[in-house]
Design an enzyme around this catalytic site. Structure first.
Site, PDB file in Angstrom:
ATOM      1  N   HIS A   1     -46.312  31.775  46.593  1.00 16.22           N
ATOM      2  CA  HIS A   1     -45.506  31.736  47.821  1.00 16.22           C
ATOM      3  C   HIS A   1     -46.313  31.209  48.983  1.00 16.22           C
ATOM      4  O   HIS A   1     -47.541  31.344  49.007  1.00 16.22           O
ATOM      5  CB  HIS A   1     -44.937  33.122  48.160  1.00 16.22           C
ATOM      6  CG  HIS A   1     -45.967  34.195  48.257  1.00 16.22           C
ATOM      7  ND1 HIS A   1     -46.499  34.822  47.147  1.00 16.22           N
ATOM      8  CD2 HIS A   1     -46.587  34.753  49.323  1.00 16.22           C
ATOM      9  CE1 HIS A   1     -47.388  35.715  47.527  1.00 16.22           C
ATOM     10  NE2 HIS A   1     -47.472  35.685  48.846  1.00 16.22           N
TER      11      HIS A   1
ATOM     12  N   HIS B   1     -46.699  31.439  53.169  1.00 10.41           N
ATOM     13  CA  HIS B   1     -46.383  32.229  54.370  1.00 10.41           C
ATOM     14  C   HIS B   1     -46.195  31.282  55.559  1.00 10.41           C
ATOM     15  O   HIS B   1     -47.029  30.392  55.780  1.00 10.41           O
ATOM     16  CB  HIS B   1     -47.560  33.141  54.749  1.00 10.41           C
ATOM     17  CG  HIS B   1     -47.904  34.191  53.746  1.00 10.41           C
ATOM     18  ND1 HIS B   1     -47.554  35.512  53.918  1.00 10.41           N
ATOM     19  CD2 HIS B   1     -48.595  34.139  52.580  1.00 10.41           C
ATOM     20  CE1 HIS B   1     -48.020  36.234  52.902  1.00 10.41           C
ATOM     21  NE2 HIS B   1     -48.660  35.422  52.073  1.00 10.41           N
TER      22      HIS B   1
HETATM   23  P1  AMP Z   1     -49.673  37.861  49.528  1.00 12.24           P
HETATM   24  O1  AMP Z   1     -50.716  38.850  49.912  1.00 12.24           O
HETATM   25  O2  AMP Z   1     -49.995  36.457  49.943  1.00 12.24           O
HETATM   26  O3  AMP Z   1     -49.383  37.988  48.051  1.00 12.24           O
HETATM   27  O4  AMP Z   1     -48.371  38.248  50.347  1.00 12.24           O
HETATM   28  C1  AMP Z   1     -47.310  39.005  49.840  1.00 12.24           C
HETATM   29  C2  AMP Z   1     -46.353  39.218  50.974  1.00 12.24           C
HETATM   30  O5  AMP Z   1     -45.122  39.634  50.420  1.00 12.24           O
HETATM   31  C3  AMP Z   1     -46.779  40.283  52.002  1.00 12.24           C
HETATM   32  O6  AMP Z   1     -46.820  39.707  53.293  1.00 12.24           O
HETATM   33  C4  AMP Z   1     -45.693  41.351  51.872  1.00 12.24           C
HETATM   34  O7  AMP Z   1     -45.364  41.950  53.100  1.00 12.24           O
HETATM   35  C5  AMP Z   1     -44.536  40.555  51.299  1.00 12.24           C
HETATM   36  N1  AMP Z   1     -43.563  41.315  50.509  1.00 12.24           N
HETATM   37  C6  AMP Z   1     -43.831  42.178  49.502  1.00 12.24           C
HETATM   38  N2  AMP Z   1     -42.682  42.663  48.985  1.00 12.24           N
HETATM   39  C7  AMP Z   1     -41.674  42.060  49.677  1.00 12.24           C
HETATM   40  C8  AMP Z   1     -40.255  42.142  49.615  1.00 12.24           C
HETATM   41  N3  AMP Z   1     -39.624  42.940  48.736  1.00 12.24           N
HETATM   42  N4  AMP Z   1     -39.522  41.397  50.490  1.00 12.24           N
HETATM   43  C9  AMP Z   1     -40.144  40.604  51.400  1.00 12.24           C
HETATM   44  N5  AMP Z   1     -41.480  40.484  51.502  1.00 12.24           N
HETATM   45  C10 AMP Z   1     -42.242  41.201  50.654  1.00 12.24           C
END
Ligand code: AMP
Ligand code: ZN
Length: 160
Positions: free
Chosen positions: A120, A122
């Site tokens: 993903h 950001h």
């Molecule tokens: P990363 O550390 O780059 O893997 O980021 C994962 C991101 O996903 C974090 O910013 C979380 O807040 C976000 N996240 C986790 N679960 C969900 C969810 N169910 N819906 C939206 N965002 C999420």
């Protein structure tokens, strides 16, 4: 004729591993509509939705529909589609929030801070004097996420 004990090809092993990972993966569950989200954008290959624990107001995630844990597993076409989706959402964020800065980030592996193992990108609006953090400190108010998602969907309709 294939026998039950035939060794699986390397591709077969990868496909089974990806299928097993996607059953539990929270982002795959959002893609399948099994988990809630505040959707912002979707096309054939990607989805974008509000980050549930935003680093800043307007933090959006863009993902491929297909499961791949990191940049090393995701397909090149899916990575390109995510980049295109991120650019569209960036224009909508500028229209809706006019942040003076916008950070685009992507983490691979625990050592890099990755916490959700579905590739993903950001999109994090940045403002003067904010303290850079990789993750938010807690969940956002759902009403704010819903309001922002609706404004961004409306703004996306005007992105050429
Ligand atoms: P990363 O550390 O780059 O893997 O980021 C994962 C991101 O996903 C974090 O910013 C979380 O807040 C976000 N996240 C986790 N679960 C969900 C969810 N169910 N819906 C939206 N965002 C999420
Ligand atoms: Zn997944």
């Amino acid at each position: 004729m294939a026998r039950a004990c035939d060794p699986m090809s390397r591709e077969g092993v990868r496909a089974v591993a990806a299928r097993d990972a996607s059953i539990q993966c929270i982002f795959c569950r959002i893609v399948r509509g099994e988990a809630p989200s505040h959707p912002v954008y979707e096309d054939e290959h990607t989805l974008a939705f509000m980050d549930i624990a935003p680093v800043s107001d307007g933090h959006v995630l863009v993902i491929p529909r297909a499961h791949g844990a990191t940049i090393f597993e995701v397909g090149a076409e899916d990575a390109a589609a995510v980049a295109r989706g991120a650019k569209r959402v960036a224009h909508a964020l500028r229209e809706v929030l006019s942040p003076p800065g916008l950070m685009v980030g992507q983490l691979n592996g625990e050592a890099a801070g990755q916490t959700v193992f579905h590739y993903h990108v950001h999109l994090i609006p940045r403002r003067e004097g904010d303290a850079l953090r990789i993750h938010g400190r807690g969940p956002a108010r759902p009403e704010r996420l819903a309001e922002l998602a609706a404004s961004l969907r409306a703004a996306l309709a005007k992105v050429p």
